[in-house]
Design an enzyme around this catalytic site. Structure first.
Site, PDB file in Angstrom:
ATOM      1  N   LEU A   1      92.435  50.386  62.177  1.00  0.00           N
ATOM      2  CA  LEU A   1      92.135  51.383  63.198  1.00  0.00           C
ATOM      3  C   LEU A   1      91.133  50.748  64.143  1.00  0.00           C
ATOM      4  O   LEU A   1      90.179  50.113  63.690  1.00  0.00           O
ATOM      5  CB  LEU A   1      91.534  52.654  62.573  1.00  0.00           C
ATOM      6  CG  LEU A   1      92.456  53.506  61.694  1.00  0.00           C
ATOM      7  CD1 LEU A   1      91.699  54.701  61.130  1.00  0.00           C
ATOM      8  CD2 LEU A   1      93.689  53.971  62.458  1.00  0.00           C
ATOM      9  N   ASP A   2      91.334  50.906  65.445  1.00  0.00           N
ATOM     10  CA  ASP A   2      90.443  50.220  66.383  1.00  0.00           C
ATOM     11  C   ASP A   2      89.062  50.877  66.420  1.00  0.00           C
ATOM     12  O   ASP A   2      88.820  51.912  65.791  1.00  0.00           O
ATOM     13  CB  ASP A   2      91.073  50.109  67.777  1.00  0.00           C
ATOM     14  CG  ASP A   2      91.297  51.463  68.447  1.00  0.00           C
ATOM     15  OD1 ASP A   2      90.502  52.387  68.213  1.00  0.00           O
ATOM     16  OD2 ASP A   2      92.271  51.587  69.208  1.00  0.00           O
ATOM     17  N   LEU A   3      88.170  50.257  67.148  1.00  0.00           N
ATOM     18  CA  LEU A   3      86.759  50.654  67.180  1.00  0.00           C
ATOM     19  C   LEU A   3      86.577  52.144  67.463  1.00  0.00           C
ATOM     20  O   LEU A   3      85.767  52.823  66.829  1.00  0.00           O
ATOM     21  CB  LEU A   3      86.025  49.817  68.237  1.00  0.00           C
ATOM     22  CG  LEU A   3      84.534  50.061  68.402  1.00  0.00           C
ATOM     23  CD1 LEU A   3      83.757  49.440  67.247  1.00  0.00           C
ATOM     24  CD2 LEU A   3      84.041  49.478  69.731  1.00  0.00           C
TER      25      LEU A   3
END
Length: 273
Positions: free
Chosen positions: A112-114
């Site tokens: 999952l991205d930032l």
């Protein structure tokens, strides 16, 4: 080489064994091998094209491979602002630094991205992680999205046949408009491939700017009311049931023991109901 010779070839690829021991993903293990960090029976190997058996002694950086543990899967409620990696070159905080210290060495099932929050699956088994990441597994990933802008349900319905954006083909998408507010909307967005930044790219193409992105489920596993930053272990009997025979065989899972009742409480994890 004839068929009989092939039948007597030992075990499986060394990178696969390292991954299943929970030290790294299979790709990372292959990188370690190329860097000369892996030895088999005291001899440093340079190629991942090496089969090993239970009788072989494998070491990484001179440290013997730990004894294989049973396959374990954890649900993690990832907060925003953390990157899904063990070490970030930019020095940003990582999910693995934020995890409770009493957990085994884990790897993530995808990323999952930032700025994305919600359900992230973690496992000690690289074989399982790789299997669940494969597009062919086709487990549904469901997200709740708050986005600035306006959109109509017919525009979202058109995504069911997939869409091509900037030369990238995204597969069928099930998107439902849940709520409209003055300047933003809430959408439930379900996909099976999970390509890089897929939700954000598709909604941007529709003229929406994602303000909040929460993954609420991955396959049969749900975020539910798991608090932000908390971890819950999936009991082995549930993991076995949810994977089914086909996926468990593909992943090579070692699911011989169960984590239930008193043992789960002893380890201090929330038990999945």
């Amino acid at each position: 080489m004839n068929g009989n010779d092939n039948q007597h070839k030992p075990g499986e690829r060394v990178a696969k064994v390292i991954a299943r021991a929970g030290l790294a993903s299979r790709r990372e293990a292959e990188t370690w091998i190329a860097a000369g960090r892996v030895a088999v029976n005291g001899e440093v190997i340079a190629s991942p094209a090496r089969n090993v058996s239970a009788a072989d002694r494998i070491a990484v950086d001179g440290v013997p491979l730990p004894q294989r543990e049973r396959t374990r899967l954890f649900l993690y409620h990832k907060p925003r602002g953390l990157v899904t990696t063990h070490a970030d070159p930019q020095g940003r905080p990582t999910i693995f630094a934020a995890l409770p210290k009493n957990l085994p060495r884990l790897i993530s099932v995808g990323r999952l991205d930032l700025a994305t929050e919600g359900l992230l699956l973690l496992t000690n088994d690289g074989g399982l992680a790789r299997t669940l990441e494969l597009p062919s597994t086709a487990w549904l990933r469901r997200y709740r999205v708050r986005a600035y802008g306006k959109v109509m349900q017919p525009q979202l319905d058109a995504l069911r046949d997939g869409i091509t954006i900037d030369g990238i083909r995204y597969g069928p998408i099930d998107a439902q408009l849940d709520r409209e507010q003055t300047s933003n909307v809430w959408i439930t967005f379900a996909i099976r491939e999970g390509k890089n930044r897929e939700v954000r790219n598709v909604l941007r193409h529709l003229g929406l700017q994602v303000a909040r992105l929460i993954r609420v489920s991955f396959g049969p596993f749900q975020l539910g009311d798991l608090p932000e930053g908390d971890v819950a272990e999936v009991p082995t009997r549930i993991l076995r049931d949810q994977l089914g025979e086909k996926l468990a065989k593909a992943a090579g899972n070692y699911l011989s023991s169960q984590l239930i009742g008193a043992e789960a409480r002893r380890l201090g994890f929330l038990e999945l109901r």
